[in-house]
Design an enzyme around this catalytic site. Structure first.
Site, mmCIF file in Angstrom:
data_model
loop_
_atom_site.group_PDB
_atom_site.id
_atom_site.type_symbol
_atom_site.label_atom_id
_atom_site.label_comp_id
_atom_site.label_asym_id
_atom_site.label_seq_id
_atom_site.Cartn_x
_atom_site.Cartn_y
_atom_site.Cartn_z
ATOM 1 N N GLY A 159 67.963 67.105 35.011
ATOM 2 C CA GLY A 159 66.803 65.569 34.657
ATOM 3 C C GLY A 159 67.385 64.326 34.071
ATOM 4 O O GLY A 159 68.242 65.205 33.757
ATOM 5 N N LEU A 160 66.065 63.885 33.227
ATOM 6 C CA LEU A 160 66.419 63.298 32.372
ATOM 7 C C LEU A 160 67.661 62.046 32.854
ATOM 8 O O LEU A 160 68.277 61.967 31.814
ATOM 9 C CB LEU A 160 66.765 63.693 31.485
ATOM 10 C CG LEU A 160 65.636 64.638 30.676
ATOM 11 C CD1 LEU A 160 66.510 65.563 29.064
ATOM 12 C CD2 LEU A 160 64.660 63.761 29.826
ATOM 13 N N CYS A 161 67.397 61.600 33.987
ATOM 14 C CA CYS A 161 68.046 61.013 34.827
ATOM 15 C C CYS A 161 67.446 59.722 35.502
ATOM 16 O O CYS A 161 68.304 59.366 36.641
ATOM 17 C CB CYS A 161 69.639 61.279 35.575
ATOM 18 S SG CYS A 161 69.034 62.862 36.200
ATOM 19 N N GLY A 162 66.155 59.807 35.245
ATOM 20 C CA GLY A 162 65.607 58.326 35.474
ATOM 21 C C GLY A 162 64.868 58.783 37.286
ATOM 22 O O GLY A 162 64.990 59.880 37.586
#
Lengths: 285, 143
Positions: free
Chosen positions: A87-90
């Site tokens: 994750g951590l990609c908008g």
């Protein structure tokens, strides 16, 4: 009004967060360059194999026949969805999953082929059967593409699915990644049916059927390979943007809180001076 | 002299692009040479060696003597009067072949082939032919 110590702790924790987001931003920035090069390196082959398939279609006309081209009544659909592992990609992963749900339109019988851990996690509660799942980053893309193509071909020729769609991310630019839906199977050779007369007709060796039988599996495999490359590059781009924003936001918050902290400190100093002055005055009196 | 435009591509990269006088490739029904103005043709390729003789203008001094040679592991070739496109999974230049590992590959492929009697052994055959082509490219034998 928070105390000076509370504010100081917040700034410290924000700085830690900012350090992490900045590191992730730089990692994504470095990886995206590599991924973009890989993507660009695959383009000549894409152009060549597409062109070859078209010429084949034009020369052979409607006489083309191959298990992978067989269009039949669609009873069970298949959907190959590519997402990232992390994750951590908008909204990158959610956008892809949403595009997949739109494509399915509530069809609970469609079989899913999932690439990427995030997609699998987000779709945990769908009623759809998951025929196969792979992580995106476990092995070399060439090998992964071969495996996926093999599985899908098997299911398509055995009749387990009658049509396979692909939902993956198209890398438009570092700023724009677009979830796209394309049809994988059955393969349609553009230009089939409109036979090109005379001069441009190709000869085939050993014969049309053999060339087609060798070309189509490669074409499928390569299409999947290319989609993997684009999805990967898109993931890094999305993460680069998300982490740049996060770093900037953390910086803004740090500035704000530092300002509040300084004000609180000044206020307490002013108060102390007033008290000392007041005390001295009282003593004088 | 007339030339034809040769392009050799793999999914990972473009291995060769340039004007050549002749391109020789291992067609599935026998080696074939593509000269300029060849009739349009599509063929599958066996694993083997693709040889191209470049024109003086586009060749570097080293290439000019030997031409460009690639070991390929099968694929396709599309010939039109003014272009030749080779599509292959892997294309290796003589400089990229590591003699020892190529020899080991031949060995392994032979063993795998010997074990697969009666079963579909097309994969092993391709691996063996590709490894042999790589060896041939180095100009040194199996020993």
């Amino acid at each position: 009004m928070p105390t000076l110590r509370q504010l100081r702790d917040r700034v410290r924790s924000l700085k830690n967060t900012q350090q992490i987001t900045r590191a992730m931003k730089m990692v994504a920035g470095a990886k995206i360059r590599r991924a973009e090069l890989d993507m660009r390196a695959a383009r000549p082959y894409a152009a060549a194999i597409g062109d070859t398939l078209n010429k084949l279609g034009q020369s052979a006309g409607a006489g083309l026949n191959h298990p992978l081209m067989q269009a039949r009544e669609v009873r069970t659909r298949g959907l190959l969805l590519m997402t990232a592992d992390k994750g951590l990609c908008g909204a990158f992963n959610s956008n892809l999953v949403r595009a997949a749900s739109n494509e399915l339109g509530g069809d609970a019988a469609a079989r899913l082929y999932l690439v990427g851990i995030k997609g699998r996690v987000q779709l945990k509660r769908t009623p759809n059967p998951v025929a196969a799942a792979w992580p995106l980053g476990s092995k070399h893309f060439r090998e992964l593409a071969r495996e996926i193509a093999h599985k899908i071909t098997e299911d398509f020729t055995s009749g387990a699915v009658d049509q396979v769609a692909l939902v993956s991310s198209r890398f438009v630019s570092t700023l724009v990644q677009r979830p796209t839906t394309t049809r994988l199977l059955p393969i349609a050779a553009a230009g089939a049916g409109e036979r090109d007369p005379g001069k441009n007709a190709f000869e085939f060796e050993p014969d049309v059927g053999a060339v087609l039988a060798a070309l189509l599996p490669k074409y499928l495999e390569f299409t999947i390979f290319q989609a993997l490359l684009e999805t990967q590059a898109s993931e890094f781009a999305a993460r680069l943007i998300a982490m740049t924003n996060a770093t900037d936001n953390a910086g803004k918050l740090i500035d704000e809180i530092t300002l509040a902290m300084n004000k609180t400190r000044q206020a307490s100093i002013t108060k102390e001076i007033l008290e000392i002055v007041g005390g001295a005055e009282a003593l004088k009196g | 002299m007339a030339t034809t435009h040769l392009l050799i591509v793999t999914p990972e990269s473009k291995r060769f692009e340039g004007d050549v006088e002749i391109a020789i490739a291992p067609g599935s029904a026998g080696d074939l040479a593509a000269l300029p103005n060849h009739a349009p043709m599509l063929t599958t390729l066996r694993p083997g060696i693709v040889t191209a003789r470049e024109t003086q203008a586009s060749a570097t001094a080293a290439d000019a003597a030997t031409g460009s040679r690639f070991a390929i592991d099968g694929g396709f070739m599309q010939i039109t009067p003014d272009s030749v496109i080779v599509l292959t999974d892997r294309a290796v230049t003589p400089g990229e072949v590591e003699l020892e590992s190529a020899r080991a590959e031949v060995q392994r492929a032979r063993e795998a082939l010997a074990q697969k009697q009666g079963v579909d052994d097309s994969k092993e055959r391709i691996a063996l032919a590709f490894a042999l082509a790589k060896l041939e490219l180095t100009g040194r034998g199996e020993a």
